[in-house]
Design an enzyme around this catalytic site. Structure first.
Site, PDB file in Angstrom:
ATOM      1  N   HIS A  56      -7.595   0.435  -5.933  1.00 42.81           N
ATOM      2  CA  HIS A  56      -7.746  -0.421  -4.745  1.00 42.81           C
ATOM      3  C   HIS A  56      -8.424  -1.725  -5.205  1.00 42.81           C
ATOM      4  O   HIS A  56      -9.590  -1.972  -4.913  1.00 42.81           O
ATOM      5  CB  HIS A  56      -8.604   0.315  -3.711  1.00 42.81           C
ATOM      6  N   ARG A 104       0.882  -1.185   0.000  1.00 42.80           N
ATOM      7  CA  ARG A 104       0.000   0.000   0.000  1.00 42.80           C
ATOM      8  C   ARG A 104       0.903   1.213   0.000  1.00 42.80           C
ATOM      9  O   ARG A 104       1.715   1.403   0.909  1.00 42.80           O
ATOM     10  CB  ARG A 104      -0.891   0.001   1.247  1.00 42.80           C
ATOM     11  N   ASP A 121     -17.493   6.872  -0.334  1.00 43.89           N
ATOM     12  CA  ASP A 121     -16.134   6.772   0.217  1.00 43.89           C
ATOM     13  C   ASP A 121     -15.805   8.150   0.797  1.00 43.89           C
ATOM     14  O   ASP A 121     -16.496   9.142   0.517  1.00 43.89           O
ATOM     15  CB  ASP A 121     -15.146   6.367  -0.891  1.00 43.89           C
ATOM     16  N   ARG A 178     -13.249  -8.903   2.243  1.00 48.23           N
ATOM     17  CA  ARG A 178     -11.831  -8.605   2.022  1.00 48.23           C
ATOM     18  C   ARG A 178     -10.980  -9.819   2.406  1.00 48.23           C
ATOM     19  O   ARG A 178     -10.056 -10.206   1.683  1.00 48.23           O
ATOM     20  CB  ARG A 178     -11.389  -7.383   2.849  1.00 48.23           C
ATOM     21  N   CYS A 184     -16.533   1.423   1.590  1.00 50.32           N
ATOM     22  CA  CYS A 184     -15.341   0.589   1.783  1.00 50.32           C
ATOM     23  C   CYS A 184     -14.796   0.675   3.198  1.00 50.32           C
ATOM     24  O   CYS A 184     -14.022  -0.193   3.606  1.00 50.32           O
ATOM     25  CB  CYS A 184     -14.271   0.996   0.783  1.00 50.32           C
ATOM     26  N   GLN A 201     -10.300  -4.203  -2.859  1.00 50.26           N
ATOM     27  CA  GLN A 201     -11.562  -3.641  -2.381  1.00 50.26           C
ATOM     28  C   GLN A 201     -12.665  -3.895  -3.411  1.00 50.26           C
ATOM     29  O   GLN A 201     -13.770  -4.322  -3.067  1.00 50.26           O
ATOM     30  CB  GLN A 201     -11.398  -2.132  -2.139  1.00 50.26           C
TER      31      GLN A 201
HETATM   32  N1   CP Z   1     -11.144  -0.414   3.112  1.00 53.20           N
HETATM   33  C1   CP Z   1      -9.852  -0.458   3.480  1.00 53.20           C
HETATM   34  O1   CP Z   1      -8.929  -0.677   2.668  1.00 53.20           O
HETATM   35  O2   CP Z   1      -9.648  -0.292   4.812  1.00 53.20           O
HETATM   36  P1   CP Z   1      -8.246   0.007   5.494  1.00 53.20           P
HETATM   37  O3   CP Z   1      -7.761   1.333   4.963  1.00 53.20           O
HETATM   38  O4   CP Z   1      -8.538   0.058   6.977  1.00 53.20           O
HETATM   39  O5   CP Z   1      -7.283  -1.101   5.161  1.00 53.20           O
HETATM   40  N1  NVA Z   2     -10.175   6.508  -0.846  1.00 49.94           N
HETATM   41  C1  NVA Z   2      -9.736   6.094   0.464  1.00 49.94           C
HETATM   42  C2  NVA Z   2      -9.947   4.627   0.640  1.00 49.94           C
HETATM   43  C3  NVA Z   2      -9.560   4.073   1.983  1.00 49.94           C
HETATM   44  C4  NVA Z   2      -9.739   2.599   2.084  1.00 49.94           C
HETATM   45  C5  NVA Z   2      -8.279   6.481   0.661  1.00 49.94           C
HETATM   46  O1  NVA Z   2      -7.496   6.300  -0.276  1.00 49.94           O
HETATM   47  O2  NVA Z   2      -7.926   6.941   1.743  1.00 49.94           O
END
Ligand code: CP
Ligand code: NVA
Length: 316
Positions: free
Chosen positions: A139, A112, A234, A302, A274, A142
């Site tokens: 993502h 990530r 989101d 997930r 999400c 997700q």
């Molecule tokens: N939805 C999601 O990716 O959650 P986190 O950011 O907590 O991993």
């Molecule tokens: N769009 C959000 C998603 C978090 C899971 C971010 O990137 O922070």
């Protein structure tokens, strides 16, 4: 797990456009089997990830991603190696050198990070699979979890309409690419200045032409909503955009999934998120915590879609 497919063996997952419709179905089938077994006994008899080690490089905060990858690997006999933020990708050591070293010792890398090119560069250099656990652009795990939740709820995905309310962000991009691949109509209502990447929309549109899907991008949530099977929310401020909070709060003020909008979608429409969520901003508490919300089903999935992809890619 009778679904092991040669096509996914050794495969990365960097973008939601990486998988064909048949490969999505493959991952859903394996995930469904794993989910059923886990719900029955909270454990798995077969351990297809035994002896497999996977690095977790999480350069942004996370709850779901960290826990589901670590727990998922453990549940299937594998091992997660959290590398923490201290690795200094491209700072202390080049992505090229890190990739070449990790490939000597372990079986896969979950990452990530901010810039999507870090992930594509890592995948190009590493001789082991790389799994995108969120970048500024996408993502994909997700989207896998979300579309499995939607399929479980409605029984099918083809022709279903999912409308994303808010920012044309990483989560939207992956939903557009995955949804197009699966023959869905993916709509977006976004304020001026917060639209998606044109190249990703063009790619999703091209995929949709081949599958019978559809991509629709507009501004007004109330215009885009009628006929939707799902309304997706989101955060207004994604990780890494904190300094833009003030402007974003002003721009997104009308972009909230509330009970009025959900009713406008239709009597059977569901709400999706999400997580993490900000109740009272992008979604109201009554909708997020109410009977028409799929948010916890998405989070539950997930664990299982990631386990499924790991089994298909690096299992056995
Ligand atoms: N939805 C999601 O990716 O959650 P986190 O950011 O907590 O991993
Ligand atoms: N769009 C959000 C998603 C978090 C899971 C971010 O990137 O922070």
């Amino acid at each position: 797990m009778g679904n092991l497919s040669a096509s996914l063996h050794g495969r990365d997952l960097l973008s939601s456009a990486d998988l064909t419709r048949a490969e999505y179905e493959q991952v859903f089938a394996t995930a469904t089997e794993l989910k059923r077994e886990f719900r029955e006994s909270r454990r798995h008899v077969a351990q297809p990830l035994a002896g497999r080690n996977v690095a977790l490089v999480l350069e942004k905060q996370s709850l779901r991603t960290r826990v589901t990858f670590e727990a998922g690997l453990n549940q299937l006999g594998g091992h997660a190696l959290p590398l923490g933020e201290g690795i200094g990708f491209g700072v202390r050591e080049s992505v090229f050198d890190i990739a070449r070293n990790l490939a000597l010792w372990i079986d896969g890398i979950v990452i990530r990070t901010f810039d999507h090119s870090v992930v594509t560069e890592l995948a190009a250099e590493a001789r082991i699979p790389v799994f995108n656990a969120l970048t500024d652009d996408e993502h994909p795990f997700q989207a896998l979890a979300d579309l499995l939740a939607l399929r479980e709820h409605f029984g099918s995905l083809e022709g279903r309409v999912l409308t994303f309310i808010g920012d044309g962000n990483n989560v939207y991009h992956s939903l557009a690419l995955a949804g197009a691949t699966l023959g869905m109509e993916i709509r977006l209502a976004h304020p001026d200045g917060y639209g998606p990447h044109e190249a990703i929309v063009a790619r999703a549109e091209k995929i949709a032409i081949a599958t019978g899907g559809k991509i629709v991008v507009g501004r007004d949530p109330r215009e885009m909503t009628p006929g939707s099977d799902a309304l997706y929310a989101d955060v207004w401020v994604s990780m890494g955009q904190e300094e833009q909070s003030h402007a974003r709060f002003a721009a997104f003020a009308g972009y909230c999934v509330d009970s009025g909008l959900l009713d406008l979608a239709g009597p059977n429409a569901v709400a999706m998120h999400c997580l993490p969520a900000h109740r009272g901003q992008e979604i109201t508490a009554d909708v997020l915590d109410g009977p028409r919300s799929l948010a916890l089903e998405q989070a539950e999935n997930r664990l299982h879609v990631q386990k499924a992809f790991l089994v298909e890619s690096i299992g056995r």
